[in-house]
Design a protein around this motif. Structure first.
Motif, PDB file in Angstrom:
ATOM      1  N   ASN A  42      -3.554  18.848   9.174  1.00  0.00           N
ATOM      2  CA  ASN A  42      -3.522  16.175   8.914  1.00  0.00           C
ATOM      3  C   ASN A  42      -2.100  15.893   8.990  1.00  0.00           C
ATOM      4  OD1 ASN A  42      -3.480  13.992   7.741  1.00  0.00           O
ATOM      5  ND2 ASN A  42      -5.810  14.638   6.548  1.00  0.00           N
ATOM      6  N   ILE A  43      -2.104  14.802   9.832  1.00  0.00           N
ATOM      7  CA  ILE A  43      -0.968  14.044  10.242  1.00  0.00           C
ATOM      8  C   ILE A  43       0.063  13.729   8.423  1.00  0.00           C
ATOM      9  CG2 ILE A  43      -1.008  12.049  10.320  1.00  0.00           C
ATOM     10  CD1 ILE A  43       1.514  13.922  12.633  1.00  0.00           C
ATOM     11  N   GLY A  44      -0.737  13.377   7.570  1.00  0.00           N
ATOM     12  CA  GLY A  44      -0.901  13.002   6.685  1.00  0.00           C
ATOM     13  C   GLY A  44      -0.159  13.914   5.257  1.00  0.00           C
ATOM     14  N   ARG A  45      -0.028  15.251   6.368  1.00  0.00           N
ATOM     15  CA  ARG A  45       0.642  16.138   5.185  1.00  0.00           C
ATOM     16  C   ARG A  45       2.150  16.297   5.531  1.00  0.00           C
ATOM     17  NH1 ARG A  45      -0.920  20.842   3.272  1.00  0.00           N
ATOM     18  NH2 ARG A  45       0.562  21.995   3.746  1.00  0.00           N
ATOM     19  N   LEU A  46       2.070  16.140   6.903  1.00  0.00           N
ATOM     20  CA  LEU A  46       3.287  15.953   8.073  1.00  0.00           C
ATOM     21  C   LEU A  46       4.423  15.330   7.940  1.00  0.00           C
ATOM     22  CD1 LEU A  46       4.949  18.460  10.327  1.00  0.00           C
ATOM     23  CD2 LEU A  46       3.718  17.049  11.593  1.00  0.00           C
ATOM     24  N   VAL A  47       3.853  13.649   7.521  1.00  0.00           N
ATOM     25  CA  VAL A  47       4.885  13.063   7.554  1.00  0.00           C
ATOM     26  C   VAL A  47       6.192  12.732   6.880  1.00  0.00           C
ATOM     27  CG1 VAL A  47       5.178   9.842   7.213  1.00  0.00           C
ATOM     28  CG2 VAL A  47       3.689  11.579   9.105  1.00  0.00           C
TER      29      VAL A  47
ATOM     30  N   HIS B  99      -3.914   9.580  -2.331  1.00  0.00           N
ATOM     31  CA  HIS B  99      -3.420   8.744  -2.257  1.00  0.00           C
ATOM     32  C   HIS B  99      -3.399   7.742  -0.797  1.00  0.00           C
ATOM     33  CE1 HIS B  99      -2.989   8.650  -6.289  1.00  0.00           C
ATOM     34  NE2 HIS B  99      -1.606  10.088  -6.196  1.00  0.00           N
ATOM     35  N   LEU B 100      -2.222   8.227   0.151  1.00  0.00           N
ATOM     36  CA  LEU B 100      -2.894   7.862   1.706  1.00  0.00           C
ATOM     37  C   LEU B 100      -4.326   8.042   1.992  1.00  0.00           C
ATOM     38  CD1 LEU B 100       0.158  10.099   3.138  1.00  0.00           C
ATOM     39  CD2 LEU B 100       0.090   7.582   2.614  1.00  0.00           C
ATOM     40  N   LEU B 101      -5.309   8.896   1.363  1.00  0.00           N
ATOM     41  CA  LEU B 101      -5.918   8.778   1.833  1.00  0.00           C
ATOM     42  C   LEU B 101      -7.315   8.685   1.511  1.00  0.00           C
ATOM     43  CD1 LEU B 101      -7.241  11.568   3.828  1.00  0.00           C
ATOM     44  CD2 LEU B 101      -8.725  12.051   1.745  1.00  0.00           C
ATOM     45  N   THR B 102      -6.651   7.835   0.417  1.00  0.00           N
ATOM     46  CA  THR B 102      -7.682   7.237  -0.958  1.00  0.00           C
ATOM     47  C   THR B 102      -7.842   5.923   0.350  1.00  0.00           C
ATOM     48  OG1 THR B 102      -6.506   7.144  -2.434  1.00  0.00           O
ATOM     49  CG2 THR B 102      -8.752   8.333  -2.645  1.00  0.00           C
ATOM     50  N   THR B 103      -6.655   5.266   0.062  1.00  0.00           N
ATOM     51  CA  THR B 103      -5.888   4.056   0.655  1.00  0.00           C
ATOM     52  C   THR B 103      -6.613   3.976   2.243  1.00  0.00           C
ATOM     53  OG1 THR B 103      -4.008   4.521  -0.701  1.00  0.00           O
ATOM     54  CG2 THR B 103      -4.475   2.708   0.817  1.00  0.00           C
ATOM     55  N   SER B 104      -6.730   4.949   2.902  1.00  0.00           N
ATOM     56  CA  SER B 104      -6.915   4.945   4.322  1.00  0.00           C
ATOM     57  C   SER B 104      -8.221   4.689   4.231  1.00  0.00           C
ATOM     58  CB  SER B 104      -6.325   6.435   5.273  1.00  0.00           C
ATOM     59  OG  SER B 104      -5.408   6.385   5.460  1.00  0.00           O
ATOM     60  N   ALA B 105      -9.107   5.628   3.587  1.00  0.00           N
ATOM     61  CA  ALA B 105     -10.723   5.498   3.611  1.00  0.00           C
ATOM     62  C   ALA B 105     -10.813   3.348   3.140  1.00  0.00           C
ATOM     63  CB  ALA B 105     -11.374   6.107   2.286  1.00  0.00           C
TER      64      ALA B 105
ATOM     65  N   GLU C  67       1.003  -1.364  -0.158  1.00  0.00           N
ATOM     66  CA  GLU C  67      -0.346   0.352   0.265  1.00  0.00           C
ATOM     67  C   GLU C  67       1.198   0.718  -0.296  1.00  0.00           C
ATOM     68  OE1 GLU C  67      -3.419  -1.514   2.557  1.00  0.00           O
ATOM     69  OE2 GLU C  67      -1.958  -0.507   3.774  1.00  0.00           O
ATOM     70  N   LEU C  68       1.866   1.064   1.645  1.00  0.00           N
ATOM     71  CA  LEU C  68       3.021   2.566   1.204  1.00  0.00           C
ATOM     72  C   LEU C  68       3.383   2.718  -0.094  1.00  0.00           C
ATOM     73  CD1 LEU C  68       3.269   5.008   2.521  1.00  0.00           C
ATOM     74  CD2 LEU C  68       4.837   3.400   4.434  1.00  0.00           C
ATOM     75  N   LYS C  69       3.856   1.456  -0.905  1.00  0.00           N
ATOM     76  CA  LYS C  69       4.914   1.399  -2.358  1.00  0.00           C
ATOM     77  C   LYS C  69       4.059   2.856  -3.134  1.00  0.00           C
ATOM     78  CE  LYS C  69       8.999  -0.800  -1.111  1.00  0.00           C
ATOM     79  NZ  LYS C  69       9.898  -2.012  -1.202  1.00  0.00           N
ATOM     80  N   SER C  70       2.759   1.371  -3.317  1.00  0.00           N
ATOM     81  CA  SER C  70       2.405   2.127  -4.629  1.00  0.00           C
ATOM     82  C   SER C  70       1.458   3.740  -3.812  1.00  0.00           C
ATOM     83  CB  SER C  70       1.184   1.264  -4.178  1.00  0.00           C
ATOM     84  OG  SER C  70      -0.028   1.966  -5.133  1.00  0.00           O
ATOM     85  N   CYS C  71       1.184   4.055  -2.787  1.00  0.00           N
ATOM     86  CA  CYS C  71       1.383   5.516  -2.604  1.00  0.00           C
ATOM     87  C   CYS C  71       2.374   6.619  -2.785  1.00  0.00           C
ATOM     88  CB  CYS C  71       1.071   6.026  -1.154  1.00  0.00           C
ATOM     89  SG  CYS C  71      -0.355   5.324  -0.508  1.00  0.00           S
ATOM     90  N   ILE C  72       4.021   6.084  -3.252  1.00  0.00           N
ATOM     91  CA  ILE C  72       4.999   6.709  -3.044  1.00  0.00           C
ATOM     92  C   ILE C  72       5.064   6.930  -4.494  1.00  0.00           C
ATOM     93  CG2 ILE C  72       7.636   6.684  -2.808  1.00  0.00           C
ATOM     94  CD1 ILE C  72       7.073   5.317   0.392  1.00  0.00           C
ATOM     95  N   ASP C  73       4.867   5.830  -5.273  1.00  0.00           N
ATOM     96  CA  ASP C  73       5.032   5.092  -6.304  1.00  0.00           C
ATOM     97  C   ASP C  73       4.495   6.450  -7.137  1.00  0.00           C
ATOM     98  OD1 ASP C  73       7.857   3.796  -6.268  1.00  0.00           O
ATOM     99  OD2 ASP C  73       6.359   1.925  -6.756  1.00  0.00           O
ATOM    100  N   LYS C  74       2.836   6.525  -6.665  1.00  0.00           N
ATOM    101  CA  LYS C  74       1.929   7.171  -7.980  1.00  0.00           C
ATOM    102  C   LYS C  74       2.123   8.775  -7.499  1.00  0.00           C
ATOM    103  CE  LYS C  74      -1.812   4.324  -7.626  1.00  0.00           C
ATOM    104  NZ  LYS C  74      -2.796   3.793  -6.609  1.00  0.00           N
TER     105      LYS C  74
END
Length: 498
Positions: A233-238, A124-130, A74-81
């Motif tokens: 949003n922590i998804g912005r900070l990380v 991508h992090l958000l839609t994966t989280s959903a 999941e994480l690598k997919s988000c990063i690659d996109k």
């Protein structure tokens, strides 16, 4: 051995604990607090190993430690996109050595500002989280912007399935290029609204809607829920922590620094997220020494580091570095919580003081834990002078926000004689603020149109005009709504049909 999940808590109560994906989905905690990890993880890969990794690989090594409930896939997919051809350089965040410092260029993404570094991955992090949390509602991204977050978020979320994005910006508080970028945004799910107030008004309006329980219920009944693309949003900070780890690894790889050598970071700062990310990188074990917080004329953070008093009761000044025209630095709350020994009660009391009295004062014990931080500021004249000096001495052209940081850096070195090598976070392309930048270099440019200035800057700096600018030259205005600050909620309800 399976890794322990990192848990997130609100800065304002001990009751709510969530996973990383839940924190990303919610944006803001139910009590109005910000989500923070219960501990900052240490880097697991050596600097030698990180030095030989690509940006995407470093991103994975940092983000997997914070987002522990995401699978590797999941994480690598988000990063690659996220970190792909949207960026105009393979390095993603190149470093330029100029005028005695290292400029970390964070503006090579789709909207030519540092916000792209996180907002390319957040959708991508958000839609994966959903998906992970079986969310069936449509997610409404509600965001206030001082100029850059808005466009970067709009570009990131445009036509992303299962989302709508609504951006509020101060109608008279952004640069002409920033405004044109936002109001020409395509995408059936994008909405842009100018407000008659300033950024703090926009941000307060957004926070109030997040905290409106009645609105949340009405939205849920209609199949909607809010989330945020702001740096709350922590998804912005990380993802922002990544580039401070990456920058150090590049300096080490290129032989600019020795193993374990300490460096300083100078960050132009408004909402405090960007410099907080540098602090998190330091806590992870990257050898940063001083973190120098650079302010413009709205020097509320400088005064805070000087006195221990945070006081927003002052004149709001519109400057040539509008992304820093902020008097309520939301992300500072995460630092306050930490130096209050993770006391939600103490932090809550201070934030309540900010809301009711417009100020708060931290204890001597808390001040003692701020030894990593220093403040500095540059007024309009110094900002202008710095752009001109660096151009005349090196041919390198920087934007107004970066110039605030460069000015503060040179003042710091002059007053302390500290020769520690320093990274300056270069947060926007000069093309985003062409009028201010070109006027700083020579006032003869004042009579030119915005796009004539763009072409002149290209010649002057010997750089290509970024795609982000080319595409708005003749783009049609698609968003022309303006509302009073107190009508922000009405505007959202109208868009959502509730």
């Amino acid at each position: 051995m399976k890794k322990m999940n990192l848990i997130y808590k609100s800065t304002r109560s001990n009751n709510e604990t969530v996973t990383a994906s839940e924190a990303i989905l919610k944006g803001l905690a139910d009590d109005g607090g910000l989500f923070v990890p219960t501990s900052i993880p240490k880097l697991e890969k050596s600097m030698e190993k990180l030095a030989n990794m690509s940006y995407a690989e470093v991103a994975y090594e940092v983000m997997r430690l914070f987002l522990t409930d995401f699978t590797e896939e999941e994480l690598k997919s988000c990063i690659d996109k996220a970190y792909d051809s949207k960026f105009d350089t393979e390095e993603i965040a190149p470093i330029v050595k100029a005028n005695g410092a290292y400029y970390l260029e964070l503006f090579h993404g789709a909207t030519i500002a540092f916000k792209d570094m996180a907002l390319s991955i957040l959708p991508h992090l958000l839609t994966t989280s959903a998906k992970k949390n079986n969310v069936k509602n449509e997610i409404v991204i509600l965001t206030a912007t001082s100029g850059d977050t808005g466009k970067a978020a709009l570009a990131g979320f445009a036509d992303v399935e299962g989302t709508k994005i609504i951006v509020f910006y101060p109608k008279h508080g952004v640069s002409p290029i920033q405004e044109k970028q936002m109001v020409t945004q395509k995408g059936d799910n994008t909405y842009v609204i100018g407000i008659t107030g300033n950024f703090d008004d926009a941000q307060t309006g957004v926070k109030n809607m997040f905290n409106d329980k009645e609105l949340a219920k009405t939205m849920n009944d209609k199949g909607y829920q809010f989330s945020s693309a702001n740096s709350i949003n922590i998804g912005r900070l990380v993802p922002q922590v990544v580039y401070y780890v990456y920058a150090y690894s590049r300096l080490y790889k290129n032989g600019e620094i020795a193993k374990g050598e300490k460096i300083n970071a100078v960050v132009p700062t408004g909402n405090f997220g960007n410099i907080l990310a540098a602090y998190y990188a330091k806590l992870m074990g990257v050898p940063y020494d001083k973190l120098i917080c650079a302010s413009n004329d709205n020097k509320v953070l400088y005064d805070f580091f000087e006195t221990g008093v945070y006081d927003r009761n002052r004149e709001f000044i519109l400057t040539s570095s509008p992304s820093m025209d902020i008097l309520i630095s939301s992300n500072l709350e995460r630092l306050i919580y930490k130096i209050a020994d993770n006391s939600a009660e103490m932090n809550s009391n201070l934030m309540n003081g900010l809301k009711t009295e417009g100020n708060y004062k931290i204890t001597d014990n808390m001040r003692g834990q701020l030894d990593s931080f220093l403040g500095g500021y540059a007024d309009e004249a110094k900002t202008k002078q710095t752009i001109r000096d660096i151009y005349e001495q090196t041919g390198y052209v920087i934007d107004t926000h970066t110039a605030v940081a460069a000015s503060v850096y040179h003042d710091y070195v002059a007053s302390t004689k500290d020769e520690t090598k320093s990274i300056i976070a270069s947060t926007a392309s000069p093309y985003k603020f062409t009028r201010s930048v070109m006027n700083a270099i020579d006032e003869k440019y004042d009579s030119m149109t915005d796009f004539e200035l763009v072409d002149e800057l290209s010649k002057l700096s010997n750089t290509e005009v970024p795609q982000a600018i080319e595409e708005i030259r003749s783009a049609k205005v698609l968003h022309d709504t303006v509302c009073e600050t107190e009508k922000m909620k009405d505007s959202v309800e109208k868009i959502l049909g509730i």
